[in-house]
Design a protein around this motif. Structure first.
Motif, short mmCIF file in Angstrom:
data_model
loop_
_atom_site.label_atom_id
_atom_site.label_comp_id
_atom_site.label_asym_id
_atom_site.label_seq_id
_atom_site.Cartn_x
_atom_site.Cartn_y
_atom_site.Cartn_z
N PRO A 55 -37.01 -36.80 -36.12
CA PRO A 55 -36.25 -38.02 -36.41
C PRO A 55 -35.73 -38.72 -35.16
O PRO A 55 -35.71 -38.12 -34.07
CB PRO A 55 -35.08 -37.51 -37.26
N ASN A 56 -35.28 -39.94 -35.29
CA ASN A 56 -34.70 -40.70 -34.18
C ASN A 56 -33.55 -39.90 -33.57
O ASN A 56 -32.73 -39.34 -34.28
CB ASN A 56 -34.15 -42.05 -34.66
N GLY A 57 -33.54 -39.85 -32.25
CA GLY A 57 -32.45 -39.19 -31.55
C GLY A 57 -32.58 -37.69 -31.45
O GLY A 57 -31.67 -37.01 -30.99
N SER A 58 -33.75 -37.14 -31.83
CA SER A 58 -33.90 -35.68 -31.80
C SER A 58 -34.20 -35.15 -30.40
O SER A 58 -34.18 -33.95 -30.17
CB SER A 58 -34.97 -35.22 -32.80
N GLY A 59 -34.49 -36.05 -29.46
CA GLY A 59 -34.67 -35.62 -28.07
C GLY A 59 -36.09 -35.72 -27.54
O GLY A 59 -36.39 -35.20 -26.47
N LYS A 60 -36.95 -36.41 -28.27
CA LYS A 60 -38.37 -36.49 -27.89
C LYS A 60 -38.58 -37.20 -26.54
O LYS A 60 -39.25 -36.67 -25.66
CB LYS A 60 -39.17 -37.20 -29.01
N THR A 61 -37.99 -38.39 -26.43
CA THR A 61 -38.15 -39.14 -25.17
C THR A 61 -37.44 -38.41 -24.03
O THR A 61 -37.95 -38.38 -22.90
CB THR A 61 -37.60 -40.58 -25.33
N THR A 62 -36.31 -37.80 -24.33
CA THR A 62 -35.61 -37.01 -23.31
C THR A 62 -36.52 -35.91 -22.77
O THR A 62 -36.59 -35.68 -21.57
CB THR A 62 -34.32 -36.39 -23.90
N LEU A 89 -26.50 -34.78 -21.67
CA LEU A 89 -26.34 -36.18 -21.24
C LEU A 89 -25.04 -36.71 -21.82
O LEU A 89 -24.78 -36.51 -23.01
CB LEU A 89 -27.51 -37.04 -21.73
N GLY A 90 -24.26 -37.37 -20.98
CA GLY A 90 -23.02 -37.94 -21.44
C GLY A 90 -22.13 -36.94 -22.17
O GLY A 90 -21.46 -37.29 -23.14
N HIS A 106 -44.23 -41.18 -34.88
CA HIS A 106 -43.61 -41.00 -36.19
C HIS A 106 -44.66 -40.98 -37.31
O HIS A 106 -44.41 -40.47 -38.39
CB HIS A 106 -42.60 -42.11 -36.46
N ILE A 140 -28.36 -32.26 -25.41
CA ILE A 140 -29.45 -33.03 -26.02
C ILE A 140 -30.68 -32.16 -26.25
O ILE A 140 -31.35 -32.26 -27.28
CB ILE A 140 -29.83 -34.24 -25.13
N GLU A 168 -44.81 -42.72 -28.46
CA GLU A 168 -45.01 -43.67 -29.56
C GLU A 168 -46.01 -44.77 -29.22
O GLU A 168 -45.68 -45.96 -29.22
CB GLU A 168 -43.67 -44.26 -30.00
N GLN A 181 -42.24 -45.52 -23.96
CA GLN A 181 -41.97 -45.95 -25.34
C GLN A 181 -41.92 -47.48 -25.43
O GLN A 181 -42.35 -48.06 -26.40
CB GLN A 181 -40.64 -45.35 -25.83
N1 ATP Z 1 -28.56 -41.31 -20.73
C1 ATP Z 1 -28.04 -40.84 -21.85
N2 ATP Z 1 -26.71 -40.57 -21.97
C2 ATP Z 1 -26.20 -40.07 -23.10
N3 ATP Z 1 -26.92 -39.78 -24.20
C3 ATP Z 1 -28.24 -40.04 -24.15
C4 ATP Z 1 -28.88 -40.58 -22.99
N4 ATP Z 1 -30.20 -40.72 -23.24
C5 ATP Z 1 -30.37 -40.30 -24.51
N5 ATP Z 1 -29.21 -39.88 -25.06
C6 ATP Z 1 -29.02 -39.33 -26.41
O1 ATP Z 1 -29.90 -38.24 -26.55
C7 ATP Z 1 -30.39 -38.13 -27.86
C8 ATP Z 1 -31.88 -38.05 -27.85
O2 ATP Z 1 -32.42 -39.29 -27.43
P1 ATP Z 1 -33.99 -39.52 -27.28
O3 ATP Z 1 -34.18 -40.89 -26.75
O4 ATP Z 1 -34.56 -38.39 -26.51
O5 ATP Z 1 -34.45 -39.42 -28.81
P2 ATP Z 1 -35.88 -39.65 -29.46
O6 ATP Z 1 -36.20 -38.42 -30.22
O7 ATP Z 1 -36.84 -40.12 -28.45
O8 ATP Z 1 -35.56 -40.82 -30.52
P3 ATP Z 1 -36.46 -42.06 -31.00
O9 ATP Z 1 -37.37 -41.54 -32.08
O10 ATP Z 1 -35.45 -43.01 -31.57
O11 ATP Z 1 -37.18 -42.64 -29.83
C9 ATP Z 1 -29.82 -39.34 -28.60
O12 ATP Z 1 -28.71 -38.93 -29.34
C10 ATP Z 1 -29.43 -40.29 -27.49
O13 ATP Z 1 -28.35 -41.10 -27.89
#
Ligand code: ATP
Ligand code: MG
Length: 223
Positions: free
Chosen positions: A34-41, A10-11, A182, A15, A150, A82
């Protein structure tokens, strides 16, 4: 459900890096990291909101990774978001009616203690009540795989227990639950197994108590 060799950029950043796992029917699996580890992705990939991926997703032996979200929903992938899954301008009842399913809405609302709020805009609900309403809405579709992102974030402790009980009652032999959370204690109380995501990879997997005790988990979370 089987997820295999999932790679997502992504971007311009990688990810998810070659992510593979399986969840059995009737199994409840927690996903922490942790935050940003890719769970929601990962949930976006499974539910079809992100389709530019490589890798495969199989549900009951059928490949679903090319289907759009609504087809995946019809095939049995349910999701609780979320944040922002409830329409605040609609009434509590209307938030269920939009499913288009013929089910006893009043009974469902009664079961979660929201019958007296049926005609009020959903925006009046507390954070926990909104999560509960969204959970009930997901339940109406009788999903084979339910993704919960979450479900207790920002929810008061007493309401957390109510949500945990409801999630527990959703378990069945034919349904799999995937829960991002979490709160490791919450995960331990509900899940058969836990996956730990770190920088887009599954770095640990095991029974909640094992994972919880592992010093590597502390390292991942707190550096
Ligand atoms: N559309 C996008 N374009 C670019 N980067 C993205 C996009 N969506 C998510 N990311 C990046 O992908 C990474 C994973 O994001 P994601 O939302 O999957 O994390 P997460 O594990 O769910 O975090 P959290 O616990 O904060 O919800 C992050 O670094 C985020 O900035
Ligand atoms: Mg997330």
């Amino acid at each position: 459900m089987k997820v295999e060799d999932i790679v997502v950029s992504l971007g311009g950043s990688l990810i998810l890096k070659n992510l593979s796992f399986k969840i059995d029917q009737g199994e409840t699996v927690g996903i922490i990291g942790p935050n940003g580890s890719g769970k929601t992705t990962l949930f976006n990939v499974i539910s079809g909101f992100i389709r530019e991926i490589s890798g495969t997703i199989e549900l009951d032996g059928e490949r679903i990774e090319n289907y759009p979200p609504f087809i995946r929903a019809q095939k049995g992938i349910g999701r609780v978001f979320q944040s922002g899954g409830i329409f605040g301008e609609l009434t509590v009842l209307e938030n269920l009616i939009i499913t288009g399913k013929k089910v006893p809405y009043d009974e469902l609302l009664k079961a979660i203690g929201l019958l007296n709020k049926a005609k009020e805009p959903a925006s009046v609900l507390s954070g926990g009540q909104k999560r509960l309403l969204e959970l009930i809405r997901a339940e109406i579709f009788d999903p084979k795989v339910l993704l919960l992102d979450e479900p207790t974030a920002g929810v008061a402790p007493n309401m957390k227990q109510v949500l945990a009980d409801r999630i527990n009652s959703l378990k069945s032999k034919t349904r799999s639950l995937l829960i991002i959370e979490h709160d490791i204690q919450f995960i331990s109380s509900l899940c058969d197994r836990v996956l730990v995501l770190f920088q887009g990879e599954i770095v640990m997997s095991g029974k909640p108590d094992q994972v919880r005790k592992d010093p590597y988990l502390q390292e991942i979370y707190f550096g």
